[in-house]
Design an enzyme around this catalytic site. Sequence first.
Site, PDB file in Angstrom:
ATOM      1  N   GLN A  42       0.799  -1.216   0.000  1.00 18.64           N
ATOM      2  CA  GLN A  42       0.000   0.000   0.000  1.00 18.64           C
ATOM      3  C   GLN A  42       0.841   1.281   0.000  1.00 18.64           C
ATOM      4  O   GLN A  42       0.306   2.354  -0.268  1.00 18.64           O
ATOM      5  CB  GLN A  42      -0.970  -0.006   1.181  1.00 18.64           C
ATOM      6  N   HIS A  74       0.653  -9.362   4.114  1.00 16.24           N
ATOM      7  CA  HIS A  74      -0.466  -8.412   4.203  1.00 16.24           C
ATOM      8  C   HIS A  74      -1.180  -8.398   2.844  1.00 16.24           C
ATOM      9  O   HIS A  74      -0.951  -7.532   2.004  1.00 16.24           O
ATOM     10  CB  HIS A  74       0.035  -7.016   4.587  1.00 16.24           C
ATOM     11  N   ASN A  81      -2.019 -11.032   7.817  1.00 11.97           N
ATOM     12  CA  ASN A  81      -2.959  -9.957   8.117  1.00 11.97           C
ATOM     13  C   ASN A  81      -4.386 -10.349   7.751  1.00 11.97           C
ATOM     14  O   ASN A  81      -4.645 -10.817   6.636  1.00 11.97           O
ATOM     15  CB  ASN A  81      -2.597  -8.702   7.313  1.00 11.97           C
ATOM     16  N   GLU A  82      -5.290 -10.161   8.686  1.00 15.56           N
ATOM     17  CA  GLU A  82      -6.717 -10.395   8.437  1.00 15.56           C
ATOM     18  C   GLU A  82      -6.952 -11.683   7.660  1.00 15.56           C
ATOM     19  O   GLU A  82      -7.535 -11.678   6.560  1.00 15.56           O
ATOM     20  CB  GLU A  82      -7.347  -9.192   7.731  1.00 15.56           C
TER      21      GLU A  82
HETATM   22  C1  BGC Z   1      -6.492  -3.819   5.943  1.00 13.99           C
HETATM   23  C2  BGC Z   1      -5.780  -2.639   5.336  1.00 13.99           C
HETATM   24  C3  BGC Z   1      -6.787  -1.633   4.816  1.00 13.99           C
HETATM   25  C4  BGC Z   1      -7.621  -1.158   5.981  1.00 13.99           C
HETATM   26  C5  BGC Z   1      -8.615  -0.065   5.683  1.00 13.99           C
HETATM   27  C6  BGC Z   1      -7.752  -3.486   6.673  1.00 13.99           C
HETATM   28  O1  BGC Z   1      -8.744  -4.320   6.218  1.00 13.99           O
HETATM   29  O2  BGC Z   1      -5.609  -4.614   6.685  1.00 13.99           O
HETATM   30  O3  BGC Z   1      -4.905  -3.113   4.361  1.00 13.99           O
HETATM   31  O4  BGC Z   1      -6.196  -0.587   4.134  1.00 13.99           O
HETATM   32  O5  BGC Z   1      -8.311  -2.247   6.531  1.00 13.99           O
HETATM   33  O6  BGC Z   1      -9.646  -0.487   4.861  1.00 13.99           O
END
Ligand code: BGC
Length: 430
Positions: free
Chosen positions: A18, A112, A156-157
């Site tokens: 990002q 990520h 991540n997530e």
């Molecule tokens: C993610 C980020 C994203 C942020 C805002 C999260 O879901 O880890 O990569 O930019 O939320 O939407």
Amino acid sequence: MSTFPNGFLWGAATAAHQIEGGNTNSDSWVLEYTPGTIFQEPSGDACDHYRLFRDDIRLLKELGLNAYRLSIEWARVEPADGFISDAALRHYYDVLELCHDCALTPIVTLHHFTSPRWLMKQGGWGGSETPARFADYARAVMEALGAQIPYVCTINEANINTILAQLGFGLYMDEAPATTAAPVGIGEGLAEARSAVSAWWEACAREMNTTPDQLKPANFSTPADVEPPLMAAHVQARQAIKAVRPETQVGITLALHDWQVLPGGEEQAARLKHDAFEKWLPTLADDDFLGVQNYTRQRIGPEGVLPDEEGVELTQMGYEFYPEALEGMIRQAAVAGLPMIVTENGVSTEDDSRRVAFIDRAVTGVERCLADGLDVRGYLYWSALDNFEWALGYRPKFGLIAVDRATQQRWVKPSAHHLGQICLHNGPFE
Ligand code: BGC
């Protein structure tokens, strides 16, 4: 006296793809640049952070923060299957060394959302070898950089596909979402939505030497296909990391709502919460911490997720401005029985005074959780910089620091100083 314990991590978070720019070897780059893409714009040079990381990290230090969550890009470290790039590792060594020099504790995410293109040829996150390949990458990073890495977020997530499917955003979900608030287009007309993007998806698959069915990026796939491998990848990576460096604290991060149950919504809420969160708990049982990430609440009635109440303030992302969700989520996530670090929480807005208010209200919620004895170890605002918000491009502004992408100049927003002051007032720190 401050409620925040000594050593509480105060900082901001970013992700490599990002902000770094030029991540040409990743699956996302192909998704962004292939004609017919659903991305509003491609990532391009992003914030050119791969070159400008020194300036950005020093800005965070000058604000008074004591932690920085960043991610290492697998597509750079292992650009070809089996080839580990010393040059890329040296770059991240410099990044981590600077964090330590600036007294910013680095919290390192290994994955990520983005993966190397070559992984897609092997079935992506549905591939049977992927967990082992991810663990190999984790081992390579730890062998080279482990002494600099006190905290690792493996993935991540990892639950993002379920979260998106529940919201009605998932392109490749199994069934229609359990919500009455599905955004028009995708939730309601799943088949139409899929066929509208199928030419693009087929072209992306061709570009990555795979078939449309086998193209399984981490964050654009059917939960049932990729979640079991993601779970296995987390466990195998944790073992690999601990084998190299037992003292490094290892966790995963999950996207978690504040699930608010309205009368009659108990059954729906239990299902949504189980699918998005509780089913992960056995996988996380041996972790050192849980990275919790929250942006808003979800109100659930007998029919599922309810639309926002009339007149509520919305963020640029289209969901409710509701910073109290962080507290509600932390109280629910505590069931994991792990120390928690807020690895992401933030708001997307052009009005920075709303960001200041959001941070104040969210942090007050964390304070209440601490006062009640919940084990929260840090608060990392998303995000340090205005950055590439995936399919939405550069329009949403989450950053503490604005970026003019034409000149790559940075402007520190008042909210950044505000978070820095909160950190400075809640010391002393180790
Ligand atoms: C993610 C980020 C994203 C942020 C805002 C999260 O879901 O880890 O990569 O930019 O939320 O939407």
